[in-house]
Structure formats: structure tokens, C-alpha cells
Design a protein around this motif. Sequence first.
Motif, PDB file in Angstrom:
ATOM      1  N   ARG A 176      13.631 -23.588  55.883  1.00 12.92           N
ATOM      2  CA  ARG A 176      12.532 -24.446  56.313  1.00 12.92           C
ATOM      3  C   ARG A 176      13.006 -25.853  56.692  1.00 12.92           C
ATOM      4  O   ARG A 176      12.213 -26.793  56.630  1.00 12.92           O
ATOM      5  N   VAL A 177      14.239 -26.018  57.103  1.00 12.73           N
ATOM      6  CA  VAL A 177      14.756 -27.363  57.343  1.00 12.73           C
ATOM      7  C   VAL A 177      13.870 -28.146  58.305  1.00 12.73           C
ATOM      8  O   VAL A 177      13.448 -29.271  58.019  1.00 12.73           O
ATOM      9  N   LEU A 178      13.583 -27.565  59.473  1.00 15.01           N
ATOM     10  CA  LEU A 178      12.777 -28.288  60.456  1.00 15.01           C
ATOM     11  C   LEU A 178      11.358 -28.526  59.939  1.00 15.01           C
ATOM     12  O   LEU A 178      10.793 -29.609  60.146  1.00 15.01           O
ATOM     13  N   ASP A 179      10.803 -27.538  59.266  1.00 17.97           N
ATOM     14  CA  ASP A 179       9.457 -27.709  58.721  1.00 17.97           C
ATOM     15  C   ASP A 179       9.440 -28.798  57.653  1.00 17.97           C
ATOM     16  O   ASP A 179       8.503 -29.605  57.585  1.00 17.97           O
ATOM     17  N   ILE A 180      10.473 -28.833  56.819  1.00 14.71           N
ATOM     18  CA  ILE A 180      10.577 -29.867  55.783  1.00 14.71           C
ATOM     19  C   ILE A 180      10.648 -31.246  56.425  1.00 14.71           C
ATOM     20  O   ILE A 180       9.992 -32.198  55.986  1.00 14.71           O
ATOM     21  N   LEU A 181      11.437 -31.369  57.490  1.00 13.11           N
ATOM     22  CA  LEU A 181      11.569 -32.658  58.182  1.00 13.11           C
ATOM     23  C   LEU A 181      10.256 -33.062  58.845  1.00 13.11           C
ATOM     24  O   LEU A 181       9.856 -34.229  58.784  1.00 13.11           O
ATOM     25  N   HIS A 182       9.590 -32.112  59.496  1.00 12.35           N
ATOM     26  CA  HIS A 182       8.315 -32.428  60.154  1.00 12.35           C
ATOM     27  C   HIS A 182       7.274 -32.884  59.139  1.00 12.35           C
ATOM     28  O   HIS A 182       6.523 -33.837  59.394  1.00 12.35           O
ATOM     29  N   VAL A 183       7.224 -32.212  57.997  1.00 13.07           N
ATOM     30  CA  VAL A 183       6.273 -32.578  56.954  1.00 13.07           C
ATOM     31  C   VAL A 183       6.564 -33.978  56.425  1.00 13.07           C
ATOM     32  O   VAL A 183       5.654 -34.801  56.236  1.00 13.07           O
ATOM     33  N   ALA A 184       7.837 -34.277  56.201  1.00 13.81           N
ATOM     34  CA  ALA A 184       8.204 -35.597  55.682  1.00 13.81           C
ATOM     35  C   ALA A 184       7.901 -36.700  56.693  1.00 13.81           C
ATOM     36  O   ALA A 184       7.362 -37.759  56.342  1.00 13.81           O
ATOM     37  N   ILE A 185       8.237 -36.470  57.965  1.00 14.23           N
ATOM     38  CA  ILE A 185       8.016 -37.494  58.990  1.00 14.23           C
ATOM     39  C   ILE A 185       6.526 -37.726  59.215  1.00 14.23           C
ATOM     40  O   ILE A 185       6.082 -38.863  59.442  1.00 14.23           O
TER      41      ILE A 185
ATOM     42  N   ALA B  95      14.548 -29.131  50.231  1.00 13.13           N
ATOM     43  CA  ALA B  95      15.729 -28.570  50.897  1.00 13.13           C
ATOM     44  C   ALA B  95      16.717 -28.018  49.871  1.00 13.13           C
ATOM     45  O   ALA B  95      17.334 -26.969  50.082  1.00 13.13           O
ATOM     46  N   GLY B  96      16.864 -28.715  48.758  1.00  7.98           N
ATOM     47  CA  GLY B  96      17.801 -28.279  47.733  1.00  7.98           C
ATOM     48  C   GLY B  96      17.387 -27.002  47.036  1.00  7.98           C
ATOM     49  O   GLY B  96      18.232 -26.288  46.473  1.00  7.98           O
ATOM     50  N   LEU B  97      16.108 -26.692  47.059  1.00 12.20           N
ATOM     51  CA  LEU B  97      15.612 -25.503  46.383  1.00 12.20           C
ATOM     52  C   LEU B  97      15.475 -24.300  47.300  1.00 12.20           C
ATOM     53  O   LEU B  97      15.144 -23.205  46.849  1.00 12.20           O
ATOM     54  N   ASP B  98      15.731 -24.487  48.589  1.00 11.14           N
ATOM     55  CA  ASP B  98      15.661 -23.395  49.559  1.00 11.14           C
ATOM     56  C   ASP B  98      17.087 -22.908  49.817  1.00 11.14           C
ATOM     57  O   ASP B  98      17.935 -23.678  50.276  1.00 11.14           O
ATOM     58  N   ARG B  99      17.347 -21.632  49.545  1.00 10.99           N
ATOM     59  CA  ARG B  99      18.721 -21.124  49.621  1.00 10.99           C
ATOM     60  C   ARG B  99      19.359 -21.366  50.983  1.00 10.99           C
ATOM     61  O   ARG B  99      20.515 -21.783  51.079  1.00 10.99           O
ATOM     62  N   ARG B 100      18.621 -21.137  52.051  1.00  8.33           N
ATOM     63  CA  ARG B 100      19.194 -21.298  53.390  1.00  8.33           C
ATOM     64  C   ARG B 100      19.193 -22.749  53.840  1.00  8.33           C
ATOM     65  O   ARG B 100      20.006 -23.154  54.675  1.00  8.33           O
ATOM     66  N   ALA B 101      18.271 -23.548  53.312  1.00  6.80           N
ATOM     67  CA  ALA B 101      18.211 -24.958  53.713  1.00  6.80           C
ATOM     68  C   ALA B 101      19.155 -25.836  52.906  1.00  6.80           C
ATOM     69  O   ALA B 101      19.468 -26.956  53.320  1.00  6.80           O
ATOM     70  N   ARG B 102      19.628 -25.324  51.755  1.00  6.47           N
ATOM     71  CA  ARG B 102      20.412 -26.154  50.841  1.00  6.47           C
ATOM     72  C   ARG B 102      21.622 -26.828  51.500  1.00  6.47           C
ATOM     73  O   ARG B 102      21.902 -28.003  51.232  1.00  6.47           O
ATOM     74  N   PRO B 103      22.365 -26.144  52.388  1.00  9.01           N
ATOM     75  CA  PRO B 103      23.503 -26.817  53.023  1.00  9.01           C
ATOM     76  C   PRO B 103      23.119 -28.042  53.842  1.00  9.01           C
ATOM     77  O   PRO B 103      23.983 -28.857  54.189  1.00  9.01           O
TER      78      PRO B 103
END
Length: 458
Positions: free
Chosen positions: A101-110, A131-139
Motif C-alpha cells: 500500500r505504499v502509494l495509498d499510504i502516501l496519498h492518505v498522509a498527503i 509502511a513498517g507493518l505492511d510486508r511488501r511496503a516495509r522496504p
Amino acid sequence: MTRRPNSKQKPATAPAPEQSEKPGFAARKVAADILGNVVYKKRPLDGELEAGSGHSGFRALAGNDRALVRAIVGAALRHRGEIAEILERLLDRPIPEKTGRVLDILHVAIAQMLYLDIPDRAAVSLAVDHAGLDRRARPYKGLVNGVLRRLGRERDELIGDLDPILLNTPDWMLESWREAYGEDTARRIAEAHRSEAALDLTVKEDPEAWARKLEGVVVGGGSVRLLKKGAVDALEGYGDGSWWVQDAAAALPARLLGDIAGQSVADLCAAPGGKTAQLAAAGANVTAVDISKSRLKRLEENMTRLGFSVATIVSDLRKFEPEAPFDAVLLDAPCSATGTIRRHPDVPWIKKPYDIEKLTEIQLELLDRVIDWVKPGGLIVYCTCSLEVAEGEAQATAFLDRQAGRVELVPVVAGEVGGLDHLVTNTGYLRCLPCHDAASTGDFKGMDGFFAARFRRL
């Protein structure tokens, strides 16, 4: 064979308690999930936010967190084009696919940082946690942190030259409005979409009195527009069934049927029931038809609250045949709903031009069918909550040409729509735009985009 879980091995995505329990974390996570479902899976936002059957995480939240999710997702969709441009300026290269959810996380934060009254520190901290709790987003946890902190430092330079009208409206949609209404009006429509819709009520009687009681103003020829928003079911008159929520523009088509007391009237594609209630309040014997059993159930619940008795039928109109012709028919046809973007900010991101093509075919078929469902001399009102000419003016004109000798146009006149002359076209159609004034006096702008045409069967 059922496998037993390995008690020694914890799932990679197991949240750290101190993070998952942070105030507001669950709401942000749900907001990102819903945003992704809407944008990438094309799930309607209303369905995701449905209290009884929507997103499971949303249903599990407390009331104040649900309100926060609505605000965040609404802002993220309303300003999606701007946020995407900001991210393009902040990132050296696009974020690869399959990164959770990297892009979704960024959109929500912005959305929180720029368009909601939420401190940057809270928005950044919770986004990094997510991001840290999402396995694919963690990197990409460090990237999320760096991008958002840079936005906090350089926001003025990053957003100073943005054109929200161009960025937040898909090219095909804006071009359609330019062709239909001209450059200036197209831009004013897009500008109107940057704000949430007002809360309008249709009342059973005495709009002026209810406007005083609820601290509102009368607009649109009889609707009450509230000047303050709050919980609808806590307002005076809700429990008594004295009014129902309905945009001022959506309340106009039913009025075009005139005096229908004692007449049999069909409300087609009726749910959620605002127009059904209007017809019943006017004294008609109403038959409400809708393809969705669940939506029709909600309509029935609304009619019970309002004290109206109407007949309801679950049916696809392409297969429906009434037992006897009606005195009048109101066809609120399936459409792209581009006129409701202020209250449905997901529409620009889930609709495509081919949707218009498919819907116009359905509208054409339904118009041709309903002629035989109304008695000779009876009225047919066709309406759509669309800004697209193909679903409005072009559809009505083609119907008149196609059915010449069977139907005639009964032009709308200004006096029928509360004196809002600017809503009546030279042809005699009703055309409302989100940028139109909702009252003949005063500065009360904004209403849903709507089209309506009235015909008489010969």
C-alpha cells in the motif's frame, strides 16, 4: 487436512502492539485500504463505507474514527490529481508495482497534511508505522518518511504552481464538458468539485419554517439547505419523518409531473427513494421499481420512517412489464453519475468513456420501453444525474426523433423550478450544473449536475 499453526513462528505482518494501538492508526490503515480498493479495484466508495456491508475494517471502527476515514478518503480522492503531481515531484523514480500500500499510504498522509486540519507530525508518524507493518511496503518505510518530511519542509514550493482543475479531472471528462459548456463553465464545474456538497433536505410542508428550525435557507424552489453539518439522525424532525435528505437539483424532476394527487405513478430505478417520497407526499399512488433488492429494502425503510405507503417491485426494467399502464412515469435512468462528484469523489477515478457508451444504450432501451407503460396523454419525465450531453440532451432529442408521432416534448418553464431561470434551456430541458446558483437570490451556489426532459404520450 487442517494444518495446525506453528506457535513458534509469528506471521511476518504481525503488528507491534505499541504501533497498532496508536490513536488513529486503525483509521489511517482502513483509509488506505479503501482508497486502494476504489482506485485500483473500481469499487464504489459508497459500498466501501456502507455501515452494514462495507469494508470490514471500517465497520469495526468507532463512530469518530469512521468520520475520520470518510474525511481522509474524500480529501484523497477529491485532490488525487494534485497529490499524484506532488509525488512525481518528490520522487526520483516511480514506485514499483507490487509494493503493498505504499502509494495509498502516501496519498492518505498527503491528504491529511495539505487538505485536512491534521498536524504533519501525526500524519507522517502513522504513515511510517503503516509502511513498517505492511510486508511488501516495509522496504519503502524510509522512503515514506523522507518524502513526507520533505513535503512538510517544502510545501509552498511544491504546490505553488499546481492547477487543481486540470490535475483533478480526467482529460476525457474535462474535454467533454468543454465541448458541451465551453472552457469557462467547464473550469467552474471542476472548481465546484473541489468542495463537498451541501446538505439539502426535502420537507413535507412549510420549507420556510423548517429552514428557521434547522438554521438553514430555502433553495432550489423548496429545498432546505443546512448551513451547518452534523449527524442527520440527530436533527429535529428526523424521527418524526418530517423530511428526507435530497439534493436541491435531485428534487426538481419529480416536480415536473405537476399535480399527481390520486394518480398512479411509477418511479423507475427508484432507490434510495428521494423521488419516491416526493411523489407519495404529492398524493400519488406510487409504484417504486428497482433492480437491487438491498437498495429497495432501504427505500422501504425510508418510506416507513416517513409514513408513506408505496408498492415496491424488484425487477430489471429491461424485463419488467406493468400489470396496467400508469398515469405518469418518472425514469431516473442508470447513468455515469458525473453530476454527483461533489458527494461522490470516486466517480472521476472509477468511470471511463466506455461506461458512457454502455449506459446510453441502456437509457435508449428504457426510454423506448416506458412509452407503453403510460396511458395516452400521460407524462414521462426522463432524468439523469449526469453532466454528459450523451446521457441528457442528445438522448432526449434522439428519443423525440425516434418516436415522432408517439410522444411530444412538454417544455419546462422557469416557474416550475422555483424561478431558477438559468436551469431551463432554450429547448425546454432542465439542466443543472454543480457551479449553478441554487437560489434566485443570495449567494447559495452549488447543486448536483442533473438533466431532465418531460414528454407526453400521444
